[in-house]
Design a protein around this motif. Structure first.
Motif, PDB file in Angstrom:
ATOM      1  N   PHE A 389      62.333  34.475  51.299  1.00 46.32           N
ATOM      2  CA  PHE A 389      61.864  33.085  51.158  1.00 46.32           C
ATOM      3  C   PHE A 389      60.454  33.043  50.562  1.00 46.32           C
ATOM      4  O   PHE A 389      59.552  32.373  51.067  1.00 46.32           O
ATOM      5  CB  PHE A 389      61.895  32.370  52.519  1.00 46.32           C
ATOM      6  N   ASP A 391      59.113  31.723  48.015  1.00 53.40           N
ATOM      7  CA  ASP A 391      58.528  30.486  47.489  1.00 53.40           C
ATOM      8  C   ASP A 391      58.343  29.435  48.574  1.00 53.40           C
ATOM      9  O   ASP A 391      58.031  28.279  48.286  1.00 53.40           O
ATOM     10  CB  ASP A 391      59.397  29.922  46.353  1.00 53.40           C
ATOM     11  N   ASN A 392      58.530  29.825  49.844  1.00 52.05           N
ATOM     12  CA  ASN A 392      58.412  28.869  50.951  1.00 52.05           C
ATOM     13  C   ASN A 392      57.597  29.463  52.097  1.00 52.05           C
ATOM     14  O   ASN A 392      57.881  29.206  53.274  1.00 52.05           O
ATOM     15  CB  ASN A 392      59.809  28.472  51.454  1.00 52.05           C
ATOM     16  N   HIS A 397      64.374  28.300  53.929  1.00 55.12           N
ATOM     17  CA  HIS A 397      64.409  27.043  53.202  1.00 55.12           C
ATOM     18  C   HIS A 397      65.474  26.089  53.724  1.00 55.12           C
ATOM     19  O   HIS A 397      65.555  24.948  53.270  1.00 55.12           O
ATOM     20  CB  HIS A 397      64.630  27.291  51.706  1.00 55.12           C
TER      21      HIS A 397
END
Length: 548
Positions: A389, A391-392, A397
């Motif tokens: 994850f 990008d989070n 997500h």
């Protein structure tokens, strides 16, 4: 004047072009980005149909790629078709030496949920890392040249156009319009189904509705270990009601056993934690962190509870699929009741509230002196997986929407179907997991103690069939819609059906039915079952129990 006229014509053409660019058409429109949505799209392409996946999500795969890597298989013999192909691809991935970056393969072991993680004989693997699952779904997108429109959210107020009992088109908040012959709702929430005017239920039915036993309120029913085994005061000052309730306890009366209500089983995030020092991030302290909201857990520890790590289930590369366990854990009990029908903005708030609660819980476990030292020391060996994850903030997500809306369709599956008391007609797949519901509320007993309610786990004697009617609305409500996740079932039956392999199975079967109904030029309700059955058998779906 001519210049002005030419300019107006040019502007008109540009406007028309923009309208055309914002309009899309395919035989089948799949709404959702879940595992069920992608298997549906793959099956549609296999049957020669054009298909567009309209996905609110950027990341595909739902919970299968969102942290639930310790698969709820039940009896894996009944998992066929594209679902089995998915787990075969997981097997192929981990057969490569390059897949084992943070751990040696021989050190991993072979623990799965009721089944070995790696089944060499059948070339399947049931336990995996989130990014591996997501890549498999992306591979399918590429191999089948699936058209996927991401971050496209249905306009739930006026985005569904119907004519003569059929959906003509749907429109998203961005203004894009999608026309199709058949539509599939493959979301966890059932938004397309609801916007199309299809009947549904939220919460628990009373046992009297379908003659069930395990539906409705279940005070005093303890079938797992997710309840308070010791008498723990519900009040800020133990034994003093005037001091007020501790955080995370409801002041509401739990209701009478067997009564229906609007309460939902709890949601959480299935965290991917790492035990490798080079691939973990310490649990962050939330900006609004308040350690007092976890006082109840401190009292659980003080009473001698020692099961913190029971659901830190191992997945490859020294990671875990970490789930709820015990009386006070990652489930944010009672905080999701309005989620199914809430606006997108309110859902985002609920998701943030769950994230704050769960991040705060992990920080509390790692740092608070009220947590036993041995627990704090062990938690220190874990952290958020740095390579998941990404990008989070390394946080999943996808929140675990265990249950939201459930359609009231052509056939309603109940616990009688799941537990084998009835013969299920027109099978489109099978399930085998227990009737599994997490807690729905945390309340105060008459004696002033805290207790949870709603957790059940009743095992079927054998796998059971799932009826085609569970995918299909009543014909008078919509003739060209199938629902592959929020299927027509009672709360108790859905507790078994709601497993990711089953959602993949039902997505594939829904797409096969959609394709055939287009070929036959009939509504999804009028489709002849034998033709569907033949296709599903050809696609290696398992439809009946062959274990007797």
């Amino acid at each position: 004047m001519r210049l002005l006229f030419a300019s107006l014509i040019f502007s008109f053409l540009i406007a028309c072009s923009s309208v055309r660019e914002g309009s899309y058409e395919a035989d089948i429109i799949v709404y959702g980005g879940t595992s069920s949505a992608i298997t549906a799209a793959v099956q549609a392409k296999k049957m020669g149909k054009s298909v567009i996946v309209v996905s609110p999500d950027i990341h595909l795969g739902g919970l299968s790629s969102g942290g639930l890597g310790f698969t709820d298989t039940g009896n894996k013999v009944v998992i066929g078709g594209l679902a089995r192909e998915f787990y075969h691809r997981v097997y192929l991935h981990y057969a490569q030496d390059s897949a084992w970056k943070w751990q040696k393969r021989e050190e991993y072991g072979n623990k799965g949920q009721g089944t070995p993680a790696i089944d060499g004989e059948n070339r399947t693997m049931w336990i995996f890392e989130p990014h591996v699952a997501e890549q498999i779904f992306e591979d399918w997108v590429e191999e089948f040249q699936l058209v996927v429109h991401r971050d496209e959210w249905l306009d739930r107020e006026k985005g569904v156009i119907k004519k003569n009992g059929e959906i003509v088109s749907i429109q998203t908040l961005s203004g894009k319009k999608y026309r199709g012959k058949v539509f599939i709702d493959a979301t966890y929430e059932g938004d397309l189904m609801a916007a199309a005017g299809v009947s549904y239920h939220v919460g628990r039915e009373a046992n009297s509705v379908y003659g069930e036993t395990w539906n409705g309120v279940q005070v005093g029913v303890y079938q797992h270990r997710h309840y308070f085994m010791d008498s723990i005061s519900a009040y800020r000052i133990p034994g003093d009601p005037s001091s007020g309730l501790l955080p995370e306890i409801s002041p509401e009366n739990p209701g009478k056993n067997g009564e229906g209500d609007r309460r939902l089983q709890a949601y959480n995030f299935r965290m991917a934690l790492s035990r490798n020092p080079d691939n973990r991030i310490p649990f962050p302290k939330p900006t609004n962190y308040d350690s007092n909201r976890y006082e109840l857990l401190a009292r659980v520890y003080a009473a001698g509870w020692n099961e913190t790590f029971w659901k830190f289930d191992p997945i490859p590369n020294l990671k875990t699929d970490t789930n709820n366990h015990g009386p006070f854990s990652t489930d944010y009990i009672g905080k999701n009741y309005d989620y199914p029908e809430a606006s997108y903005e309110r859902r985002k708030e609920i998701i943030r509230e769950h994230e704050d609660y769960q991040k705060g819980l992990m920080y509390f476990l790692a740092n608070d002196s009220r947590v036993p030292e041995n627990v704090r020391n062990e938690i220190g060996n874990y952290g958020l997986a740095k390579d998941e994850f990404t990008d989070n903030g390394n946080w999943p997500h996808q929140i675990y929407v265990r249950e939201a809306r459930r359609m009231i369709g052509s056939y309603v599956m109940t616990e009688h179907d799941v537990l084998g008391a009835k013969v299920v007609p027109q099978s489109v797949g099978m399930g085998s997991y227990s009737l599994d519901s997490h807690n729905t509320q945390r309340f105060v007993t008459p004696g002033g103690f805290v207790q949870n309610e709603g957790d059940i786990g009743v095992h079927p004697k054998q796998p059971y069939s799932i009826s085609y009617g569970t995918l299909v609305p009543r014909e008078e409500e919509c003739k060209n819609l199938l629902v592959s996740v929020c299927v027509s079932s009672s709360h108790t039956a859905f507790g078994s059906i709601r497993m990711e392999p089953v959602f993949m199975i039902l997505g594939q079967s829904a797409a096969a039915a959609a394709s055939l109904s287009i070929d036959e030029k009939v509504s999804v309700q009028e489709l002849g079952y034998e033709k569907l059955r033949n296709v599903l058998i050809e696609e290696k779906q398992v439809l009946e129990n062959e274990l007797n």
